[in-house]
Design a protein around this motif. Structure first.
Motif, PDB file in Angstrom:
ATOM      1  N   TRP A 280      -9.081  -8.456  14.242  1.00  0.00           N
ATOM      2  CA  TRP A 280      -8.181  -7.839  13.292  1.00  0.00           C
ATOM      3  C   TRP A 280      -8.914  -7.018  12.237  1.00  0.00           C
ATOM      4  O   TRP A 280      -8.334  -6.147  11.596  1.00  0.00           O
ATOM      5  CB  TRP A 280      -7.349  -8.913  12.579  1.00  0.00           C
ATOM      6  N   SER A 281     -10.197  -7.288  12.052  1.00  0.00           N
ATOM      7  CA  SER A 281     -10.922  -6.660  10.945  1.00  0.00           C
ATOM      8  C   SER A 281     -11.160  -5.173  11.161  1.00  0.00           C
ATOM      9  O   SER A 281     -11.335  -4.433  10.200  1.00  0.00           O
ATOM     10  CB  SER A 281     -12.263  -7.362  10.735  1.00  0.00           C
ATOM     11  N   VAL A 282     -11.196  -4.708  12.444  1.00  0.00           N
ATOM     12  CA  VAL A 282     -11.493  -3.301  12.703  1.00  0.00           C
ATOM     13  C   VAL A 282     -10.254  -2.419  12.572  1.00  0.00           C
ATOM     14  O   VAL A 282     -10.355  -1.204  12.655  1.00  0.00           O
ATOM     15  CB  VAL A 282     -12.092  -3.129  14.116  1.00  0.00           C
ATOM     16  N   LEU A 283      -9.107  -3.015  12.372  1.00  0.00           N
ATOM     17  CA  LEU A 283      -7.879  -2.244  12.330  1.00  0.00           C
ATOM     18  C   LEU A 283      -7.711  -1.582  10.962  1.00  0.00           C
ATOM     19  O   LEU A 283      -8.009  -2.191   9.933  1.00  0.00           O
ATOM     20  CB  LEU A 283      -6.683  -3.154  12.619  1.00  0.00           C
ATOM     21  N   PRO A 284      -7.220  -0.343  10.944  1.00  0.00           N
ATOM     22  CA  PRO A 284      -7.080   0.413   9.678  1.00  0.00           C
ATOM     23  C   PRO A 284      -5.832   0.011   8.904  1.00  0.00           C
ATOM     24  O   PRO A 284      -4.882   0.794   8.766  1.00  0.00           O
ATOM     25  CB  PRO A 284      -7.015   1.862  10.159  1.00  0.00           C
ATOM     26  N   TRP A 285      -5.830  -1.197   8.365  1.00  0.00           N
ATOM     27  CA  TRP A 285      -4.641  -1.695   7.691  1.00  0.00           C
ATOM     28  C   TRP A 285      -4.309  -0.866   6.445  1.00  0.00           C
ATOM     29  O   TRP A 285      -3.131  -0.677   6.116  1.00  0.00           O
ATOM     30  CB  TRP A 285      -4.835  -3.164   7.298  1.00  0.00           C
ATOM     31  N   ASP A 286      -5.330  -0.400   5.725  1.00  0.00           N
ATOM     32  CA  ASP A 286      -5.052   0.335   4.493  1.00  0.00           C
ATOM     33  C   ASP A 286      -4.360   1.661   4.778  1.00  0.00           C
ATOM     34  O   ASP A 286      -3.414   2.054   4.083  1.00  0.00           O
ATOM     35  CB  ASP A 286      -6.355   0.555   3.727  1.00  0.00           C
ATOM     36  N   ARG A 287      -4.823   2.355   5.821  1.00  0.00           N
ATOM     37  CA  ARG A 287      -4.195   3.634   6.152  1.00  0.00           C
ATOM     38  C   ARG A 287      -2.889   3.459   6.914  1.00  0.00           C
ATOM     39  O   ARG A 287      -2.058   4.378   6.959  1.00  0.00           O
ATOM     40  CB  ARG A 287      -5.158   4.487   6.971  1.00  0.00           C
ATOM     41  N   PHE A 288      -2.714   2.310   7.549  1.00  0.00           N
ATOM     42  CA  PHE A 288      -1.488   2.085   8.316  1.00  0.00           C
ATOM     43  C   PHE A 288      -0.256   2.208   7.438  1.00  0.00           C
ATOM     44  O   PHE A 288       0.762   2.786   7.848  1.00  0.00           O
ATOM     45  CB  PHE A 288      -1.540   0.701   8.973  1.00  0.00           C
ATOM     46  N   MET A 289      -0.311   1.679   6.219  1.00  0.00           N
ATOM     47  CA  MET A 289       0.845   1.760   5.336  1.00  0.00           C
ATOM     48  C   MET A 289       1.155   3.203   4.962  1.00  0.00           C
ATOM     49  O   MET A 289       2.318   3.593   4.817  1.00  0.00           O
ATOM     50  CB  MET A 289       0.592   0.929   4.077  1.00  0.00           C
ATOM     51  N   GLN A 290       0.114   4.024   4.819  1.00  0.00           N
ATOM     52  CA  GLN A 290       0.339   5.447   4.518  1.00  0.00           C
ATOM     53  C   GLN A 290       1.001   6.147   5.697  1.00  0.00           C
ATOM     54  O   GLN A 290       1.951   6.921   5.516  1.00  0.00           O
ATOM     55  CB  GLN A 290      -0.987   6.122   4.181  1.00  0.00           C
ATOM     56  N   TRP A 291       0.516   5.877   6.915  1.00  0.00           N
ATOM     57  CA  TRP A 291       1.123   6.486   8.100  1.00  0.00           C
ATOM     58  C   TRP A 291       2.574   6.040   8.242  1.00  0.00           C
ATOM     59  O   TRP A 291       3.451   6.858   8.520  1.00  0.00           O
ATOM     60  CB  TRP A 291       0.344   6.093   9.353  1.00  0.00           C
ATOM     61  N   ALA A 292       2.816   4.752   8.058  1.00  0.00           N
ATOM     62  CA  ALA A 292       4.179   4.250   8.183  1.00  0.00           C
ATOM     63  C   ALA A 292       5.080   4.856   7.109  1.00  0.00           C
ATOM     64  O   ALA A 292       6.242   5.207   7.374  1.00  0.00           O
ATOM     65  CB  ALA A 292       4.191   2.724   8.081  1.00  0.00           C
ATOM     66  N   GLY A 293       4.557   5.006   5.883  1.00  0.00           N
ATOM     67  CA  GLY A 293       5.347   5.615   4.824  1.00  0.00           C
ATOM     68  C   GLY A 293       5.721   7.052   5.128  1.00  0.00           C
ATOM     69  O   GLY A 293       6.859   7.475   4.884  1.00  0.00           O
TER      70      GLY A 293
END
Length: 529
Positions: free
Chosen positions: A309-322
């Motif tokens: 799970w650590s390699v996943l871009p969680w911080d940018r994911f919220m921006q893409w989803a937004g």
């Protein structure tokens, strides 16, 4: 004016052939050059892809619809709605999942080489025409399944029972009764499948297949030749219009199968009970499409997520989803507003002009995103060249204005169809009563129609929102700078061979797509009771 605004991209594409200006001087030379180089490859690849997908989707969709409609076996009720799940999977997401698992460096071939001491490639190349056919069949067969199931469910069980009483064998009942009843529905479903196949960009581009859609983007973005892109777009538009006419003809022929004399689930005509090998065959026919079109791709994408799970871009994911949610919400609100305005105008004035306007707007959903992009940018380029001080290019390209315009051209038809279906359930006598009480004009829409259309407009907004979230071709070209969406990011990460990171936005798109599928399955279960 709304209809002309939404039809402008299609009219601009057709205008590329007019004998004036730059188009008149170059159209013949460009067409001859394409005919000698890329056009035959585009044509034959597109036709072979369409033929194989049409046959496969017709077989899978018809077989599964016949199994759950005409026969009774354990788990049939569950499989009725499970067969709809591939509708939640965008075809390009399915392509990424299969590529990640089955490619040369994928876990399956690595395990086979390590376990059995083998070397080299052990499975056929996924990124090929055959791989694209596989992806499209198991992603799009629900279109055939839905229409065939509806046609068979109306009268097939009664007529199958009558044929059984007349001594016909099960095979003959299927061949002589069920299949002729389902044929118009299957033709309409196949036409829808082919329109989706021709409009696809993600699968064809990712697999390196030379179709008309990928050729349009190459001509525009790589060769910087807008006339070549426009003329390729007209060929694709002609194919889509042909399929649309075939679908409309098939829908008209379906009327003989929908005038019910009862319900397929009534006591007089129950589905035939299956046992033994026949029960296993029915299970295989229904479970295999669900496994190949939904379960397997989801499991393939979950594997890299669960591994690290650590390699996943969680911080940018919220921006893409937004970004995706914002564009989807804006488009849904505008599309519902335009659909209400057009449907209300048709309600008040039922003449040939208004019907033509609505049909013009309804054409947008059948037009591929690649054609809409070319048709949107062509007039902008012409106006920019004629009046460079106006800044029209900066207003439409790489801004929310341009991308929402393209979305409205593509998906207003979805909202309009839902709103018109809601209006069909509102008696015209209510309008007459409201006018007698002094309510007319916009008051009629606000005080009488709107309370009765809330469910239809909510469904329209939901469908448009989900379609915008999954839309790829128009978004890639027209999106604002630094405003990537989930669909674009999934495509870019998969193209860069970062399939593990592409799993997160891809699964998010699947989760969004499940919402209308669940609502559809609930509606079908309620109507079958």
């Amino acid at each position: 004016m709304l209809a002309l605004l939404l039809a402008l991209p299609v009219l601009a594409v057709l205008g590329a052939w007019l004998p004036w200006g730059e188009g008149g001087a170059q159209s013949g030379a460009i067409l001859r050059e394409m005919a000698a180089t890329v056009l035959p490859d585009y044509l034959w690849t597109t036709l072979w892809l369409a033929l194989a997908v049409a046959i496969g989707a017709a077989v899978v969709g018809t077989a599964s619809a016949a199994a759950v409609t005409l026969f009774e076996f354990p788990g049939r009720r569950q499989l009725e709605w499970l067969l709809l799940l591939p509708l939640a999977m965008p075809a390009y997401v399915t392509a990424y999942a299969y590529t990640d698992f089955l490619q040369f460096s994928g876990p399956l071939q690595v395990w086979l080489r390590a376990t059995f001491g083998l070397e080299g490639r052990l499975l056929p190349e996924v990124r090929s025409l055959g791989g694209a056919v596989w992806v499209f069949i198991f992603s799009l067969y629900p279109y055939v399944y839905l229409l065939a199931r509806t046609a068979l469910g109306e009268r097939a069980a009664h007529l199958m029972e009558a044929a059984r009483l007349l001594g016909a064998s099960p095979a003959r009942r299927l061949r002589a009764v069920a299949l002729p009843l389902a044929r118009p529905a299957v033709a309409a479903g196949v036409a829808l499948v082919l329109m989706e196949t021709l409009a696809d960009f993600g699968v064809a581009s990712y697999f390196g297949i030379q179709t008309f859609t990928t050729g349009i983007y190459k001509a525009w973005l790589s060769m910087d030749n807008r006339l070549a892109a426009a003329q390729l777009a007209t060929f694709l538009l002609a194919l889509v219009l042909l399929l649309l006419q075939l679908e409309l003809r098939a829908q008209r022929r379906m009327r003989f199968a929908t005038g019910g004399v009862g319900r397929a689930g009534s006591n007089e005509a129950q589905p035939t009970q299956l046992r033994g090998l026949h029960c296993g065959a029915a299970w295989l026919v229904c479970a295999l499409p669900v496994l190949m079109g939904f379960v397997a791709p989801v499991l393939f994408m979950l594997r890299p997520l669960l591994a690290d799970w650590s390699v996943l871009p969680w911080d940018r994911f919220m921006q893409w989803a937004g970004n995706s949610v914002r564009l989807g919400a804006i488009t849904a609100v505008l599309a519902v507003g335009i659909a209400l305005a057009l449907a209300f105008a048709v309600r008040r004035r039922r003449d040939a002009l208004m019907r033509a306007v609505v049909q013009l707007v309804s054409l947008g959903y059948a037009v591929p995103g690649a054609v809409i992009v070319v048709g949107l940018l062509l007039p902008v380029g012409w106006l920019q060249a004629a009046a460079p001080d106006w800044g029209l290019s900066a207003l439409v390209t790489t801004t929310a204005v341009g991308i929402v315009w393209a979305y409205l051209v593509r998906f207003c038809a979805v909202a309009l169809q839902s709103v018109q279906s809601g209006y069909a359930r509102v008696p015209i006598s209510l309008d007459d009563s409201a006018r007698m009480l002094g309510v007319g004009g916009m008051g009629l829409l606000v005080r009488v129609h709107w309370p009765l259309l809330k469910r239809s407009t909510a469904a329209a907004a939901l469908l448009v929102f989900v379609d915008v979230m999954k839309e790829l071709p128009a978004t890639i070209v027209l999106r604002p700078f630094d405003s990537d969406t989930l669909a674009v990011v999934a495509y870019q990460l998969a193209r860069d061979e970062r399939l593990g990171e592409a799993a997160l936005p891809s699964l998010a798109l699947v989760a969004v797509g499940l919402v209308p599928v669940i609502l559809l399955s609930r509606t079908l279960r309620a109507s079958s009771r």
